[in-house]
Write an enzyme that holds these catalytic residues in place. Structure first.
Site, PDB file in Angstrom:
ATOM      1  N   ASP A  21       3.042  19.169   3.542  1.00  0.00           N
ATOM      2  CA  ASP A  21       4.498  19.056   2.682  1.00  0.00           C
ATOM      3  C   ASP A  21       5.231  20.310   2.784  1.00  0.00           C
ATOM      4  O   ASP A  21       4.420  21.356   3.008  1.00  0.00           O
ATOM      5  CB  ASP A  21       4.111  18.797   1.103  1.00  0.00           C
ATOM      6  CG  ASP A  21       5.217  18.691   0.335  1.00  0.00           C
ATOM      7  OD1 ASP A  21       6.297  18.510   0.593  1.00  0.00           O
ATOM      8  OD2 ASP A  21       5.060  19.064  -0.848  1.00  0.00           O
ATOM      9  N   ASP A  23       8.414  21.769   0.584  1.00  0.00           N
ATOM     10  CA  ASP A  23       8.876  22.273  -0.755  1.00  0.00           C
ATOM     11  C   ASP A  23       7.472  22.649  -1.610  1.00  0.00           C
ATOM     12  O   ASP A  23       6.861  21.442  -1.735  1.00  0.00           O
ATOM     13  CB  ASP A  23       9.835  21.354  -1.191  1.00  0.00           C
ATOM     14  CG  ASP A  23      11.337  21.583  -0.669  1.00  0.00           C
ATOM     15  OD1 ASP A  23      11.855  22.520  -0.804  1.00  0.00           O
ATOM     16  OD2 ASP A  23      11.740  20.550  -0.191  1.00  0.00           O
TER      17      ASP A  23
HETATM   18 MG   LIG Z   1       6.451  19.421  -2.397  1.00  0.00          MG
END
Ligand SMILES: [Mg+2]
Length: 264
Positions: A21, A23
């Site tokens: 991932d 962010d």
């Molecule tokens: Mg995230």
């Protein structure tokens, strides 16, 4: 909290491809989380594949690649999948869409040969993350959906992490349109099918999903039947692991996770 990693788990993580991932893992609002870039490069140097999978549909692909380079990461265009691409994949080429989203969504729709229109009628209304969201936009989106358009959210993350504070996420914007439309939205991003299919098309040897949100990254890992590594550098803090799938591994950040795996 660093965690001892069982030998069998560690051996599995030293092969294949990590789905990571962005962010809350690699950066916060584009500001690199210390050590994350170096950690990714250490994985690559060890022969481990890396596929970045983000629910953030707001940036263009070039902006995302630029942020990765800014974090010091060696990256190619195929190393990245976003929920904007997943949302576009849910629409047939030649169909029409109203896009209420940042520039990543129109880019992905155009690449899919979806015709972006400015007014209803349209085959679909696509909601993605954007800071511009007001009553008129909500009214227009509602009218289009009530007029027969599909309602597609790039993702349903309730919040969006930044270095200073949480901001409302796409899920909050999507919920407003869904409520006004009295329609259950279709969702493209993690952990939903469209994003999962994009990820599986890019990597057939996934060994782990790394992410800061159990309800998206954790559930995705469970559906892919691979371990979930939770990092606490984003929306989930040490004392508040809420919902989703319980993690197989838990570390403070990506650098600590990678150190634990590579240095045993
Ligand atoms: Mg995230």
């Amino acid at each position: 909290m660093a965690q001892h990693i069982a030998r069998s788990v560690r051996d599995a993580l030293l092969r294949g491809t990590w789905v990571i991932d962005l962010d809350g893992v690699v950066w916060l609002a584009g500001v690199p989380i210390p050590g994350s870039g170096e950690a990714v490069n250490r994985l690559k140097d060890a022969g481990i594949g890396v596929l970045f999978a983000t629910n953030n549909a707001e940036p263009t692909r070039e902006e995302l690649l630029g942020r990765l380079v800014h974090a010091g990461i060696r990256v190619e265009v195929d190393d990245l999948v976003s929920s904007a691409q997943a949302a576009a994949a849910m629409l047939a080429p030649g169909s029409t869409a109203l896009a209420y989203a940042g520039p990543g969504v129109p880019q992905a729709l155009a690449e899919r040969a979806v015709d972006i229109v400015r007014e209803a009628p349209a085959d679909a209304v696509v909601i993605g993350w954007a800071r511009q969201f007001d009553f008129d936009l909500l009214s227009d989106a509602m009218a289009a959906v009530r007029g027969g358009a599909r309602l597609i959210g790039t993702n349903e993350d309730p919040t969006h992490p930044t270095p200073d504070r949480l901001l409302p996420g796409t899920g909050a914007l999507l919920a407003a349109v869904a409520t006004a439309s009295e329609r259950v939205p279709e969702v493209a991003g993690k952990p939903h099918r469209a994003m999962m299919e994009l990820i599986k098309a890019r990597a057939t040897d996934i060994s782990v999903v790394v992410g800061d949100r159990p309800t998206t990254d954790g559930v995705l890992a469970k559906q892919l039947d691979v371990p979930y590594a939770l990092v606490l550098s984003g929306v989930t803090s040490t004392d508040a692991v809420i919902g989703g799938s319980s993690p197989d591994l838990q570390h403070g950040n990506l650098a600590e996770l990678v150190t634990a795996v590579l240095d045993g």
